[in-house]
Enzyme design. Sequence first.
Site, PDB file in Angstrom:
ATOM      1  N   GLU A 116      53.600  62.927  48.876  1.00 18.36           N
ATOM      2  CA  GLU A 116      52.781  61.790  49.315  1.00 18.36           C
ATOM      3  C   GLU A 116      53.253  61.341  50.689  1.00 18.36           C
ATOM      4  O   GLU A 116      54.433  61.162  50.932  1.00 18.36           O
ATOM      5  CB  GLU A 116      52.916  60.644  48.289  1.00 18.36           C
ATOM      6  CG  GLU A 116      52.352  59.306  48.716  1.00 18.36           C
ATOM      7  CD  GLU A 116      50.884  59.353  49.086  1.00 18.36           C
ATOM      8  OE1 GLU A 116      50.084  59.937  48.332  1.00 18.36           O
ATOM      9  OE2 GLU A 116      50.532  58.804  50.157  1.00 18.36           O
ATOM     10  N   THR A 153      42.760  55.582  49.147  1.00 16.94           N
ATOM     11  CA  THR A 153      41.494  55.202  48.542  1.00 16.94           C
ATOM     12  C   THR A 153      41.673  54.551  47.167  1.00 16.94           C
ATOM     13  O   THR A 153      40.946  53.639  46.798  1.00 16.94           O
ATOM     14  CB  THR A 153      40.606  56.461  48.444  1.00 16.94           C
ATOM     15  OG1 THR A 153      40.259  56.833  49.782  1.00 16.94           O
ATOM     16  CG2 THR A 153      39.353  56.223  47.657  1.00 16.94           C
ATOM     17  N   ILE A 206      35.964  49.653  39.217  1.00 17.30           N
ATOM     18  CA  ILE A 206      34.942  49.738  38.167  1.00 17.30           C
ATOM     19  C   ILE A 206      35.090  51.032  37.380  1.00 17.30           C
ATOM     20  O   ILE A 206      35.354  52.084  37.957  1.00 17.30           O
ATOM     21  CB  ILE A 206      33.526  49.723  38.812  1.00 17.30           C
ATOM     22  CG1 ILE A 206      33.314  48.454  39.647  1.00 17.30           C
ATOM     23  CG2 ILE A 206      32.436  49.878  37.755  1.00 17.30           C
ATOM     24  CD1 ILE A 206      33.456  47.171  38.895  1.00 17.30           C
ATOM     25  N   HIS A 261      32.708  53.192  35.750  1.00 15.44           N
ATOM     26  CA  HIS A 261      31.258  53.342  35.703  1.00 15.44           C
ATOM     27  C   HIS A 261      30.813  53.978  34.388  1.00 15.44           C
ATOM     28  O   HIS A 261      31.487  54.855  33.857  1.00 15.44           O
ATOM     29  CB  HIS A 261      30.793  54.209  36.876  1.00 15.44           C
ATOM     30  CG  HIS A 261      30.969  53.542  38.198  1.00 15.44           C
ATOM     31  ND1 HIS A 261      30.029  52.694  38.725  1.00 15.44           N
ATOM     32  CD2 HIS A 261      31.992  53.571  39.082  1.00 15.44           C
ATOM     33  CE1 HIS A 261      30.466  52.232  39.898  1.00 15.44           C
ATOM     34  NE2 HIS A 261      31.657  52.756  40.142  1.00 15.44           N
ATOM     35  N   LYS A 318      20.868  50.095  49.656  1.00 15.39           N
ATOM     36  CA  LYS A 318      21.810  50.111  48.534  1.00 15.39           C
ATOM     37  C   LYS A 318      22.578  48.798  48.535  1.00 15.39           C
ATOM     38  O   LYS A 318      23.105  48.364  49.550  1.00 15.39           O
ATOM     39  CB  LYS A 318      22.766  51.290  48.716  1.00 15.39           C
ATOM     40  CG  LYS A 318      23.615  51.566  47.494  1.00 15.39           C
ATOM     41  CD  LYS A 318      24.230  52.952  47.627  1.00 15.39           C
ATOM     42  CE  LYS A 318      25.470  53.176  46.784  1.00 15.39           C
ATOM     43  NZ  LYS A 318      25.621  52.508  45.538  1.00 15.39           N
ATOM     44  N   SER A 375      33.500  57.416  44.616  1.00 14.38           N
ATOM     45  CA  SER A 375      32.946  56.780  43.423  1.00 14.38           C
ATOM     46  C   SER A 375      31.983  57.727  42.736  1.00 14.38           C
ATOM     47  O   SER A 375      31.123  58.296  43.409  1.00 14.38           O
ATOM     48  CB  SER A 375      32.225  55.490  43.807  1.00 14.38           C
ATOM     49  OG  SER A 375      31.650  54.917  42.669  1.00 14.38           O
ATOM     50  N   CYS A 433      56.475  33.881  42.000  1.00 10.73           N
ATOM     51  CA  CYS A 433      55.117  33.730  42.541  1.00 10.73           C
ATOM     52  C   CYS A 433      54.436  32.627  41.762  1.00 10.73           C
ATOM     53  O   CYS A 433      54.108  32.788  40.584  1.00 10.73           O
ATOM     54  CB  CYS A 433      54.349  35.040  42.410  1.00 10.73           C
ATOM     55  SG  CYS A 433      52.580  34.883  42.682  1.00 10.73           S
ATOM     56  N   CYS A 435      47.677  31.777  47.418  1.00  9.86           N
ATOM     57  CA  CYS A 435      48.403  31.515  48.678  1.00  9.86           C
ATOM     58  C   CYS A 435      48.722  32.815  49.395  1.00  9.86           C
ATOM     59  O   CYS A 435      49.271  32.803  50.492  1.00  9.86           O
ATOM     60  CB  CYS A 435      49.645  30.648  48.463  1.00  9.86           C
ATOM     61  SG  CYS A 435      51.185  31.535  48.170  1.00  9.86           S
ATOM     62  N   CYS A 479      55.932  33.111  48.142  1.00  5.91           N
ATOM     63  CA  CYS A 479      56.858  34.010  47.444  1.00  5.91           C
ATOM     64  C   CYS A 479      57.385  35.136  48.304  1.00  5.91           C
ATOM     65  O   CYS A 479      58.387  35.743  47.947  1.00  5.91           O
ATOM     66  CB  CYS A 479      56.242  34.551  46.155  1.00  5.91           C
ATOM     67  SG  CYS A 479      54.840  35.645  46.397  1.00  5.91           S
TER      68      CYS A 479
END
Lengths: 478, 421
Positions: A31, A40, A47, A49, A249, A337, A399, A436, A441
């Site tokens: 990576e 991405t 979602i 789908h 769209k 997607s 936090c 915030c 934090c």
Amino acid sequence: MYDIVIIGAGVSGCAIARELSRYRAKVCVVEKYEDVCCGTSKANSAIVHAGFDAEAGSLMAKLNVRGNEMMEPLAGELDFPFLRNGSLVTMYQEEDRPNLVKLYENGLANGVKGMKILGQQELHAMEPNIAPQAAAALYAPTGGIVCPFGLTIALAENAFTNGVEFRFNTEVQKLQPVKGGWSLTTSTGTMTAKYVVNAAGVYADVFNNMVSKVKIHITPRRGNYCLLDKSTGGFVKHTIFQLPGKYGKGVLVSPTVHGNTIVGPTAVDIADRDGTNTTAEELSELTEKAGRMVRGLPIRQVITSFAGLRAHEEHHEFVIGEVPDAPGFINCAGIESPGLTSSPAIGKMVADLLCNKMGLEPDPDFSGVRKGILDPKKLSHEEYQKLIREKPAYGNMICRCEMITEGEILDAIHRPLGAKSLDGVKRRTRAGMGRCQAGFCSPRTMEILARELGVSQEKITKCGGASGLIVGTNKDSL
Amino acid sequence: MKQYDIVMIGAGPAGLAAAVSAYDAGARSILLLERDSQLGGILNQCIHNGFGLHTFHEELTGPEYAKRFVDEVRKRNIEYKLNTMVINISHEKVITAVNRSDGLMEIQAKAIVLAMGCRERSRGALNIPGYRPAGIYSAGTAQRLVNMEGYLPGRRVVILGSGDIGLIMARRMTLEGAKVLVVAELMPYSGGLKRNIVQCLDDFNIPLKLSTTVINIEGKERVTGITLAKVDDHRKPIPGTEEHYDCDTLMLSCGLIPENELSRSMGVQINPVTNGPCVNESLETNIPGVFAAGNVLHVHDLVDYVSEEAASAGSAAAGYAALGTNRSARREIPLETSGGPRYTVPCTIDPDHMPEKLTVRFRVGNVIKNKAVSVYFDQDRIIHRKRPVMAPGEMEELVLTKKYFNEHPDLSKIRICVESV
């Protein structure tokens, strides 16, 4: 030599790694960034789908529906937030009805279960804040929402504990066929592997085109999003899509699995593969489009906006499989997607493919169960009290907006593939994700990170690389 | 469950002053709950001077000002808990809090003073377009890093917003060796105190650009530059006025938001203008026995007024705790505004419960010159006072005495307005 090197620790790469960790194989994920889920996979609609969109018969349609089915049991095994809240594709003009019906039929062909076309009354009863002119909707009860960080991190952690290696801050620069496999020149040295899996997101075409004459072309398609405060939770219960129509769209308005409301995305094709900036035009486009879909969109409650890139392949289809003129090179490209939804199925498909090719043996030590970071908010009063007695860090609130304790941050840092940066902590615990936006934090989280990692605070970054948060000490230049 | 007569949620300037005054009004069972590791709240990071001119008639730093009140709290042996986060308050005044040593605790209070202060408006809430690199700080976060931890968050700084913390930080960053290139302000006037413009910007030759905003943030890892543009009367950027700055830091001082999540969830009614509770003359919210003071009520510019306001809330809380619910029915004469003032604190007045002199505070929405502030009791103008300049950055106040109320026994509403002299 590795058996398999996977390029990219996004949701696809991690899903493939986790599936491969069921077998006896030497697998490494490389990576470019310092953590998993940095491209991405981290900036999308979150979602799951239902699967009525993708063209019937396509690989995308098949993996979408299968991924959707796999998500729920996977969320149980790997302990990440997932909710089947159902989705609604809403129609605002009667003349669009044929398109709504077409979508329904496409869903049927794809095997989407439980769909129904709702009339105006039923729709408004289900979603009181839908715009008054909403005339009908396609309801898909199998639609869901997921935490994309939670999913990707869970897959990666489970792969890692089952023996998959991860190399971060490692950019693949060159790929060359060698005897029995591939040589990968990276920013941190050379690696060799029998098989290479290309799960490089918006860069997947670059790697494919390095090794194959059959070129593919991926366009980064930018989407801006706005995330609204948790006080807007429940504004909509389902994921609301707009039926593509007169206004092009549309965007979506959806609850998130953590109780915020998300609005987005726009769609602008750009050249820069790291061009994740928001723009004034796109942000106002969002507000305008979403404002037509629902009544009284609480856009003033925005707590952050962000942009993500879809890895749009020109034929809008997943490109998965061995490249014919580059044996041992497996593409997993064009994953836009419903890529997040499809990821469990993509992982299985690629692992099955490699398993068949390489004749991999199951690993009897594989354990597919992973526990997420303990959330004290989910404990009873007595359980929480006991936890603090045993581990006082769970009584130290860091936090204040998301109510995240030091105990959770310590867990995030010290667990497998733990957090190394502010964003790493944020994506694992939600510390700094609230209203915030880490104003209070971040200095405290920086302090904890420095202490736990044994480095000075000046070395702590927002997200690795040159994203240092502190540039020096007071008066050091005077 | 532990029981206290009065619990202060927060031990910054408001909580401290409220506790001292509640004690002096006779209360003894008092508890201060503070989420930070020391008493004094944000004052501890405000190491510049200028605090206390009204209260102590001398110029103190923030920590010195806090210490005056901390000493008073200690002298009275008022109980407090540090590093303690209140996570819920029920409508019945049961406070749920957590810390390392006590764990999760529930406390029943007779009266509560909300004193949680405020938070800064973030980049996300401002919806500034561009990338999201490291190097974007709210002024208060930067102030904490510099003043409490000795770390420099950046070397070339652009500041958006001319709120007081931003102005103070422009000077601080300069003194610590950073270059502050410019302070941009969206509005055609500054959001901070005049004295801060002079002492923090003018004295260091830092330009202040009014009607100007950030339209783009560059840098994928760390901020590398920002673009400013002038805005029109509708606060929309004007094409062709863009100016680019190479910098590594964008600091934001674009307003403070009272932190009323706890208040809201317990059912306290919030004024949409101030984002703070609606309170009566005793600084009591719609929930009897729940009071509010300081920046959680409305954002102040001077801490002296926070202390003064909180002292009233503290003694009112002591009165409530002593009497409990055995109070006479209350009147609520509403205060309305027109022609300039955006809100008033308090929102309603009960003449039977007000002190001899009641301070009403408000802010105007625009810079207003050579006008007068008037107070009408129904149709009667009872106060008409000339003000050469009023600005949104400076809180205004006026005093209503009991005498006026005695002269208007059937008063139905009070109106505070700005009108011609």
